[in-house]
Write an enzyme that holds these catalytic residues in place. Structure first.
Site, PDB file in Angstrom:
ATOM      1  CG  ASP A  74      -1.840  -1.175   1.317  1.00  0.00           C
ATOM      2  OD1 ASP A  74      -1.488  -2.240   0.778  1.00  0.00           O
ATOM      3  OD2 ASP A  74      -2.908  -1.037   1.917  1.00  0.00           O
ATOM      4  CG  ASP A 119      -5.678   1.103   0.355  1.00  0.00           C
ATOM      5  OD1 ASP A 119      -6.719   1.160  -0.332  1.00  0.00           O
ATOM      6  OD2 ASP A 119      -5.680   0.800   1.562  1.00  0.00           O
ATOM      7  CG  ASN A 158      -9.713   0.081   2.097  1.00  0.00           C
ATOM      8  OD1 ASN A 158      -8.574  -0.319   1.861  1.00  0.00           O
ATOM      9  ND2 ASN A 158      -9.990   0.835   3.150  1.00  0.00           N
ATOM     10  CG  HIS A 159      -7.785   4.280   1.478  1.00  0.00           C
ATOM     11  ND1 HIS A 159      -7.877   5.428   2.237  1.00  0.00           N
ATOM     12  CD2 HIS A 159      -7.544   3.267   2.357  1.00  0.00           C
ATOM     13  CE1 HIS A 159      -7.687   5.130   3.511  1.00  0.00           C
ATOM     14  NE2 HIS A 159      -7.477   3.827   3.604  1.00  0.00           N
ATOM     15  CG  HIS A 182      -7.202  -4.000   3.945  1.00  0.00           C
ATOM     16  ND1 HIS A 182      -7.649  -2.704   3.891  1.00  0.00           N
ATOM     17  CD2 HIS A 182      -8.075  -4.667   4.745  1.00  0.00           C
ATOM     18  CE1 HIS A 182      -8.758  -2.593   4.618  1.00  0.00           C
ATOM     19  NE2 HIS A 182      -9.024  -3.758   5.145  1.00  0.00           N
TER      20      HIS A 182
END
Length: 237
Positions: free
Chosen positions: A20, A49, A75-76, A193
């Protein structure tokens, strides 16, 4: 929704996986320089991410335009897409490092959303020795790789697809349970994550997010064939 993107073996150079990034593209640039990354020969794959928390999230646009840089959706990225579309929680996104987005013009916000919507949820890469590796941001939706892909692709219906999407972007059950059972049907799966102090392997799942968005964290780069890890810490930025 763009679900799966597959890549044939790299017959010219090396393949890398990066954890990430969270807007810390200066750290990534330093890692590539240290690794003597060759843009004519090598490829880099991100577990998602790319944005939020760090200082240079907007650089994701230029990195994703490079023919040697590829990423799955994290998810970001999903939070940005949801907020720009009017379906997200802007206050939650802001608390999680997304304040930079709302300093951009509406046109830039929509451009980012369009680019990030094009990211696949899964990447598969064939290697020259016949192995296959995969990338997904958080977790595979099943211990069988093909079943996980089919669930995300909607082959089992919309409810299963929505659950598989939530797992792909947000789940942490496997690492919380310290589950070493392998994912069948794939040689190695790279995920992000869940923050780990060092690149960590559970079965054939490799956790790559070493927390570069935190003051005591680092960004990690893995050369896939050699399985060597190079790190640069936030303190070195």
């Amino acid at each position: 929704m763009n679900t799966i993107r597959a890549f044939s073996p790299n017959k010219k150079g090396r393949d890398f996986v990066v954890g990430d990034i969270h807007g810390h593209f200066k750290l990534l640039r330093s890692l590539l320089e240290h690794s003597k990354f060759d843009v004519e020969l090598d490829r880099i794959f991100s577990v998602g991410d790319l944005i939020d928390r760090g200082p240079d999230s907007l650089e994701a646009i230029s990195w994703l335009s490079q023919p040697w840089f590829y990423a799955v959706r994290g998810n970001h990225e999903q939070m940005l897409i949801d907020c720009v579309s009017g379906n997200g929680d802007i206050a939650r996104h802001t608390r999680n490092g997304g304040a930079w987005l709302y300093q951009q013009t509406t046109a830039v916000q929509y451009e980012l959303s369009k680019i990030l919507q094009a990211l696949p949820l899964i990447i598969e890469v064939d290697l020259l020795d016949g192995r296959k590796i995969g990338l997904v941001h958080a977790e595979a939706a099943d211990d069988n790789w093909q079943t996980a892909k089919d669930a995300l692709s909607g082959h089992f219906g919309d409810d299963r697809r929505r659950q598989a999407l939530k797992t792909a972007l947000y789940a942490r059950g496997r690492i919380e349970q310290q589950n070493h059972d392998p994912i069948r049907g794939i040689n190695q799966l790279y995920v992000g994550h869940s923050t780990v102090s060092n690149v960590t392997r559970l079965g054939n799942v490799v956790y790559t997010d070493t927390g570069c968005s935190f003051h005591d964290g680092a960004l990690s780069l893995i050369e896939v064939n050699a399985e060597t890890v190079t790190q640069i810490s936030m303190r070195q930025e």
